[in-house]
Design a protein around this motif. Structure first.
Motif, PDB file in Angstrom:
ATOM      1  N   SER A   1      35.718 109.362  28.381  1.00  0.00           N
ATOM      2  CA  SER A   1      36.984 108.736  27.993  1.00  0.00           C
ATOM      3  C   SER A   1      36.732 107.398  27.298  1.00  0.00           C
ATOM      4  CB  SER A   1      37.833 108.503  29.245  1.00  0.00           C
ATOM      5  OG  SER A   1      38.862 107.574  28.994  1.00  0.00           O
ATOM      6  N   ARG A   2      37.345 107.209  26.151  1.00  0.00           N
ATOM      7  CA  ARG A   2      37.268 105.926  25.440  1.00  0.00           C
ATOM      8  C   ARG A   2      37.835 104.801  26.302  1.00  0.00           C
ATOM      9  NH1 ARG A   2      36.286 106.139  19.999  1.00  0.00           N
ATOM     10  NH2 ARG A   2      36.383 108.212  19.091  1.00  0.00           N
ATOM     11  N   LYS A   3      39.033 105.014  26.819  1.00  0.00           N
ATOM     12  CA  LYS A   3      39.716 103.965  27.578  1.00  0.00           C
ATOM     13  C   LYS A   3      38.938 103.584  28.827  1.00  0.00           C
ATOM     14  CE  LYS A   3      43.993 102.746  29.971  1.00  0.00           C
ATOM     15  NZ  LYS A   3      43.287 101.736  30.686  1.00  0.00           N
ATOM     16  N   LEU A   4      38.514 104.585  29.610  1.00  0.00           N
ATOM     17  CA  LEU A   4      37.810 104.281  30.855  1.00  0.00           C
ATOM     18  C   LEU A   4      36.492 103.556  30.592  1.00  0.00           C
ATOM     19  CD1 LEU A   4      38.417 107.506  32.985  1.00  0.00           C
ATOM     20  CD2 LEU A   4      39.629 105.317  33.096  1.00  0.00           C
ATOM     21  N   LEU A   5      35.737 103.994  29.585  1.00  0.00           N
ATOM     22  CA  LEU A   5      34.466 103.335  29.278  1.00  0.00           C
ATOM     23  C   LEU A   5      34.702 101.906  28.798  1.00  0.00           C
ATOM     24  CD1 LEU A   5      31.421 103.276  29.086  1.00  0.00           C
ATOM     25  CD2 LEU A   5      31.584 104.406  26.866  1.00  0.00           C
ATOM     26  N   ASN A   6      35.664 101.715  27.924  1.00  0.00           N
ATOM     27  CA  ASN A   6      35.938 100.357  27.427  1.00  0.00           C
ATOM     28  C   ASN A   6      36.363  99.431  28.562  1.00  0.00           C
ATOM     29  OD1 ASN A   6      35.257 101.010  24.804  1.00  0.00           O
ATOM     30  ND2 ASN A   6      37.346 101.526  24.226  1.00  0.00           N
TER      31      ASN A   6
END
Length: 189
Positions: free
Chosen positions: A79-84
């Motif tokens: 996930s982009r959001k979770l990693l960021n």
């Protein structure tokens, strides 16, 4: 800093990740999303975020993943959001991911984030024993499918910063702790 653990299914990624989380401060995990069913004992949001194939495909269409791949007839993705969110927390992130995902994450993040890649190597016969004894009711066909991927995954070893033969859990965990400490020290200097 993002620390990636890779290796064929059964190489010990989850076990090592759990040990690191238990014994190190300032370290968090980042579960992938997957369309596969949970194995016995797996908890939603801990090992993986379990979603349907339909939901996974919808999220692909909405560009929610940094990377994703389909193997063993299931999807896996970051996930982009979770990693960021995890990167912005300042903690060390430990993530287990297969070789194609590793290549994609390194390519996408290398300019903005320190990424350390570790490949866990395991001999074929040891791998076969682990898969048989893992307790997730793999069929002979499932086991052969995972073993057949061994050569492909090992062909990607030159792309990794470190390669560790994982034949002793305590030793492997200690080596990885040393790698993390040294990489963190280099990053801070």
């Amino acid at each position: 800093m993002l620390v990636i653990l890779s290796g064929v299914s059964g190489a010990g990624k989850d076990t090592i990740k759990r040990e690191l989380l238990k014994t190190m401060d300032n370290i968090v995990t980042l579960p992938s999303y997957t369309s596969r069913n949970p194995r016995p004992g797996e908890v939603e949001g801990v090992e993986y975020h379990f979603i349907t194939k339909e939901d996974f495909k919808k999220r692909i269409g909405e560009n929610e993943f940094y990377e994703y791949d389909e193997h063993h007839e299931n999807y896996y993705g970051t996930s982009r959001k979770l990693l960021n969110d995890k990167i912005n927390s300042g903690k060390i992130i430990i993530k287990d991911i297969e070789v194609n995902g590793t290549e994609n994450l390194v390519r996408l993040l290398k300019d903005d984030t320190k990424v350390v890649t570790i490949f866990l190597k395991v001999e074929e016969e040891e791998l076969r024993k682990r898969l048989i004894n893992r307790g997730d009711n793999l069929t002979d066909e499932d086991i052969e499918l995972r073993i057949s991927r061994l050569k492909y995954e090992e062909s990607k070893i030159p792309n990794y910063d470190y390669v560790i033969k994982n034949n002793n859990l305590e030793k492997t965990v200690n080596i990885i702790k040393t790698i993390i400490a040294e990489e963190k020290r280099l990053l801070e200097n």
